[in-house]
Design a protein around this motif. Structure first.
Motif, PDB file in Angstrom:
ATOM      1  N   LEU A  58      -8.220  -2.196   0.090  1.00  0.00           N
ATOM      2  CA  LEU A  58      -6.893  -1.315   0.151  1.00  0.00           C
ATOM      3  C   LEU A  58      -6.384  -0.948   1.461  1.00  0.00           C
ATOM      4  O   LEU A  58      -5.376  -1.407   1.867  1.00  0.00           O
ATOM      5  CB  LEU A  58      -7.400   0.036  -0.550  1.00  0.00           C
ATOM      6  N   PRO A  59      -7.124  -0.280   2.352  1.00  0.00           N
ATOM      7  CA  PRO A  59      -6.532   0.163   3.753  1.00  0.00           C
ATOM      8  C   PRO A  59      -5.955  -0.783   4.688  1.00  0.00           C
ATOM      9  O   PRO A  59      -4.675  -0.441   5.112  1.00  0.00           O
ATOM     10  CB  PRO A  59      -7.747   1.205   4.426  1.00  0.00           C
ATOM     11  N   MET A 111      -1.938  -5.768  -5.369  1.00  0.00           N
ATOM     12  CA  MET A 111      -1.307  -4.668  -5.631  1.00  0.00           C
ATOM     13  C   MET A 111      -0.314  -4.103  -4.308  1.00  0.00           C
ATOM     14  O   MET A 111       0.556  -3.478  -4.410  1.00  0.00           O
ATOM     15  CB  MET A 111      -2.059  -3.542  -6.260  1.00  0.00           C
ATOM     16  N   SER A 112      -1.074  -4.339  -3.253  1.00  0.00           N
ATOM     17  CA  SER A 112      -0.631  -3.783  -1.935  1.00  0.00           C
ATOM     18  C   SER A 112       0.236  -4.637  -1.549  1.00  0.00           C
ATOM     19  O   SER A 112       1.442  -3.965  -0.765  1.00  0.00           O
ATOM     20  CB  SER A 112      -1.907  -3.430  -1.200  1.00  0.00           C
ATOM     21  N   ILE A 124       0.245   5.445   7.696  1.00  0.00           N
ATOM     22  CA  ILE A 124       0.005   4.603   6.621  1.00  0.00           C
ATOM     23  C   ILE A 124      -1.597   4.322   6.592  1.00  0.00           C
ATOM     24  O   ILE A 124      -2.168   4.532   5.359  1.00  0.00           O
ATOM     25  CB  ILE A 124       0.935   3.388   6.745  1.00  0.00           C
ATOM     26  N   LEU A 125      -2.054   3.883   7.663  1.00  0.00           N
ATOM     27  CA  LEU A 125      -3.568   3.642   7.671  1.00  0.00           C
ATOM     28  C   LEU A 125      -4.386   5.094   7.333  1.00  0.00           C
ATOM     29  O   LEU A 125      -5.353   4.651   6.437  1.00  0.00           O
ATOM     30  CB  LEU A 125      -3.949   3.118   9.017  1.00  0.00           C
ATOM     31  N   LEU A 126      -4.082   6.018   7.747  1.00  0.00           N
ATOM     32  CA  LEU A 126      -4.829   7.023   7.461  1.00  0.00           C
ATOM     33  C   LEU A 126      -4.714   7.526   5.923  1.00  0.00           C
ATOM     34  O   LEU A 126      -5.764   8.003   5.439  1.00  0.00           O
ATOM     35  CB  LEU A 126      -4.360   8.349   8.381  1.00  0.00           C
ATOM     36  N   ALA A 127      -3.373   7.453   5.533  1.00  0.00           N
ATOM     37  CA  ALA A 127      -3.204   8.064   4.128  1.00  0.00           C
ATOM     38  C   ALA A 127      -4.182   6.934   3.314  1.00  0.00           C
ATOM     39  O   ALA A 127      -4.454   7.647   2.251  1.00  0.00           O
ATOM     40  CB  ALA A 127      -1.846   7.839   3.972  1.00  0.00           C
ATOM     41  N   ASN A 128      -4.359   5.592   3.310  1.00  0.00           N
ATOM     42  CA  ASN A 128      -5.020   4.946   2.659  1.00  0.00           C
ATOM     43  C   ASN A 128      -6.430   4.989   2.774  1.00  0.00           C
ATOM     44  O   ASN A 128      -7.267   4.747   1.848  1.00  0.00           O
ATOM     45  CB  ASN A 128      -4.475   3.335   2.521  1.00  0.00           C
ATOM     46  N   VAL A 129      -6.874   5.310   3.811  1.00  0.00           N
ATOM     47  CA  VAL A 129      -8.218   6.005   4.019  1.00  0.00           C
ATOM     48  C   VAL A 129      -8.668   6.992   3.214  1.00  0.00           C
ATOM     49  O   VAL A 129      -9.443   7.365   2.508  1.00  0.00           O
ATOM     50  CB  VAL A 129      -8.643   6.015   5.634  1.00  0.00           C
ATOM     51  N   ILE A 130      -7.661   8.311   3.203  1.00  0.00           N
ATOM     52  CA  ILE A 130      -7.780   9.376   2.598  1.00  0.00           C
ATOM     53  C   ILE A 130      -7.881   8.969   1.169  1.00  0.00           C
ATOM     54  O   ILE A 130      -8.673   9.686   0.284  1.00  0.00           O
ATOM     55  CB  ILE A 130      -6.525  10.344   3.060  1.00  0.00           C
ATOM     56  N   VAL A 131      -6.850   8.464   0.540  1.00  0.00           N
ATOM     57  CA  VAL A 131      -6.746   8.009  -0.955  1.00  0.00           C
ATOM     58  C   VAL A 131      -7.872   7.154  -1.463  1.00  0.00           C
ATOM     59  O   VAL A 131      -8.241   7.341  -2.591  1.00  0.00           O
ATOM     60  CB  VAL A 131      -5.751   7.173  -1.229  1.00  0.00           C
ATOM     61  N   LEU A 132      -9.016   6.806  -0.604  1.00  0.00           N
ATOM     62  CA  LEU A 132      -9.843   6.020  -1.198  1.00  0.00           C
ATOM     63  C   LEU A 132     -11.076   7.148  -1.583  1.00  0.00           C
ATOM     64  O   LEU A 132     -11.786   6.835  -2.636  1.00  0.00           O
ATOM     65  CB  LEU A 132     -10.783   5.577  -0.063  1.00  0.00           C
TER      66      LEU A 132
END
Length: 505
Positions: A275-276, A55-56, A83-91
């Motif tokens: 994901l991240p 998906m990514s 981008i990296l921080l956002a995908n850690v947060i969305v986890l």
């Protein structure tokens, strides 16, 4: 099973529903949105990681660095960190909202019945479905354009079709995506597991190819596009919100996939692995290739489809287009078709099965985006940046979906304490109300504030940071409203109902 009653069976922490006629005959039930049984829960952590890799890796991810630098005023380093921080947060919402799907085997719309009501769940479902259909149109445009360019390279006469060829490619690609989902969850698992290592290998190869043609030091030293002397924080957090919004949709409907996971550990570890770093790597690849394009083709090109158009070797053009088609199918099927399919079924399960839900997703996607996307395809061919297509789109829908994510997590973990009366989720006039007032209050308050911000120009921060403000406010309001509205007809079942679960003999 004439006269039989449904019961819940606990099999090592994963709850199965033994369906009797009371649930089976209910207008809120069909076999496609029924809880998965143990034999269907076959997705390991590697399958879930492959799902996220598939998906990514897609064209929109490739352009995220350009979105943040061009439209959010960030430097390259700030953009990649966002981008990296956002995908850690969305986890966090991803793993939390995946829990009920894995434990009870229920999809996203059925999970929503707990917090919004049996009928009320259709409102957030349709919000999610429309966003998914919109993204289906965007991704189908990318895939259709790739098909058009592929056929133009293989059959020179095809290139003369111009816009007609793009229209044909759009519908061929869309139909291929719909067919994969109609074939079921195992078909999606097979596709994602096959595509993930191939896409990663290609990404690494492209990074190796481009790296000697650019200077990372010079790239990171480029000044940001925001006004000189302006504070980085406002720009950074607006960009961070948009990047969280990129997967705000999946943070809601992740139960559609986690219901097939073998265990909670598998769904958590798989998402953390998949994901991240994949998002960060492919966004960084887009930045590097864009920077290297000046050396490679003589001008800066931010769009991978256009960049491929400058390649003079037919072999590499064909191969590149095939890979873009595979990458876009793997993203589109899982991200943008599965959820709307289940969401449409939730409206009338006895009338809309999975096949009809898939076809409705395709039809709505074309109606919403078809004409506009074909126009944009023409603009892309003239060199207009892809980033313009969805920079505001990311902020806009994250403001709508954030409250739903917060409400779901609070309802399951704090209000229902991880206990659901699954049979009642499929029946009217049982433990859950038709409409849960608390859920709609919690959804309505942040949405109303967002509209006020947009219409009056005040409280811009509330819209700019929409996913964070919406999810936090929605969670708080839902928690308070659920305790104030103590009537079971308003807030749903008391936690003790899940204690009626029958243990496996």
């Amino acid at each position: 099973m004439t006269g039989s009653t449904s019961r819940m069976v606990d099999r090592e922490g994963l709850i199965e529903l033994d369906v009797g006629t009371d649930v089976g005959d209910s207008p809120r039930f069909n076999k496609d949105i029924a809880p998965t049984q143990a034999i269907e829960r076959t997705w390991s952590k590697w399958n879930i990681a492959a799902l996220w890799v598939g998906m990514s890796i897609c064209v929109p991810t490739y352009t995220l660095g350009g979105v943040l630098t061009a439209y959010f005023g960030l430097s390259v380093g700030e953009a990649l960190f966002a981008i990296l921080l956002a995908n850690v947060i969305v986890l966090i919402p991803l793993t939390l909202n995946a829990f009920p799907g894995t434990k009870f085997g229920i999809p996203f719309p059925v999970v929503l019945r707990s917090s919004f009501g049996i009928l009320g769940s259709n409102v957030p479902c349709l919000v999610r479905a429309l966003v998914g259909c919109g993204w289906f149109g965007i991704q189908t445009m990318f895939g259709g354009l790739a098909i058009h360019l592929l056929l133009s390279e293989l059959v020179p006469a095809w290139a003369a079709l111009g816009g007609v060829g793009e229209v044909i490619g759009f519908f061929v690609f869309g139909a291929t995506n719909l067919l994969v989902v109609i074939r079921g969850a195992e078909s999606i698992k097979w596709l994602e597991t096959l595509a993930a290592p191939l896409l990663l290998a290609v990404g690494i190869g492209l990074m190796t190819w481009a790296w000697p043609h650019m200077s990372m030091t010079e790239l990171l030293a480029q000044p940001p596009s925001r006004p000189e002397g302006a504070s980085v924080y406002g720009y950074f957090f607006a960009g961070l919100t948009a990047m969280v919004g990129f997967w705000a949709t999946l943070s809601l409907n992740i139960p559609d996939f986690s219901r097939f996971a073998k265990s909670q550990k598998d769904q958590i570890v798989g998402q953390v692995i998949g994901l991240p770093l994949t998002m960060f790597f492919f966004a960084a690849l887009g930045v590097v290739l864009t920077a290297a394009s000046e050396s490679l083709v003589g001008q800066t090109v931010a769009d991978p489809v256009r960049l491929i158009g400058y390649i003079e070797s037919p072999f590499w053009v064909v191969l590149a287009m095939l890979l873009i088609i595979i990458a876009t199918i793997s993203t589109n099927t899982a991200s943008n078709i599965v959820s709307p399919t289940n969401d449409f079924q939730n409206i009338a399960p006895k009338l809309i099965n999975q096949t009809r839900g898939v076809l409705m997703t395709g039809a709505v996607g074309v109606l919403l985006m078809g004409y506009d996307l074909l126009q944009k395809a023409g603009l892309i061919a003239q060199g207009v940046s892809l980033e313009q297509m969805y920079s505001n789109w990311l902020l806009g829908y994250s403001s709508l979906l954030g409250p739903i994510a917060g409400i779901m997590a609070v309802d399951y973990f704090l209000i229902k304490k991880q206990r659901l009366d699954v049979p009642s989720l499929y029946m009217d006039n049982h433990a859950y109300p038709a409409v849960n007032i608390a859920g709609f209050i919690a959804f309505g308050v942040p949405v109303a504030l967002t509209l006020i911000s947009l219409l009056t120009g005040t409280m811009n921060w509330f819209y700019d940071y929409g996913w964070f403000t919406g999810s936090a406010l929605g969670a708080i309001v839902y928690y308070v409203a659920s305790h104030v509205l103590t009537s079971s007809s308003q807030v749903g079942p008391a936690p003790h109902l899940a204690s009626e679960t029958a243990k496996q003999p």
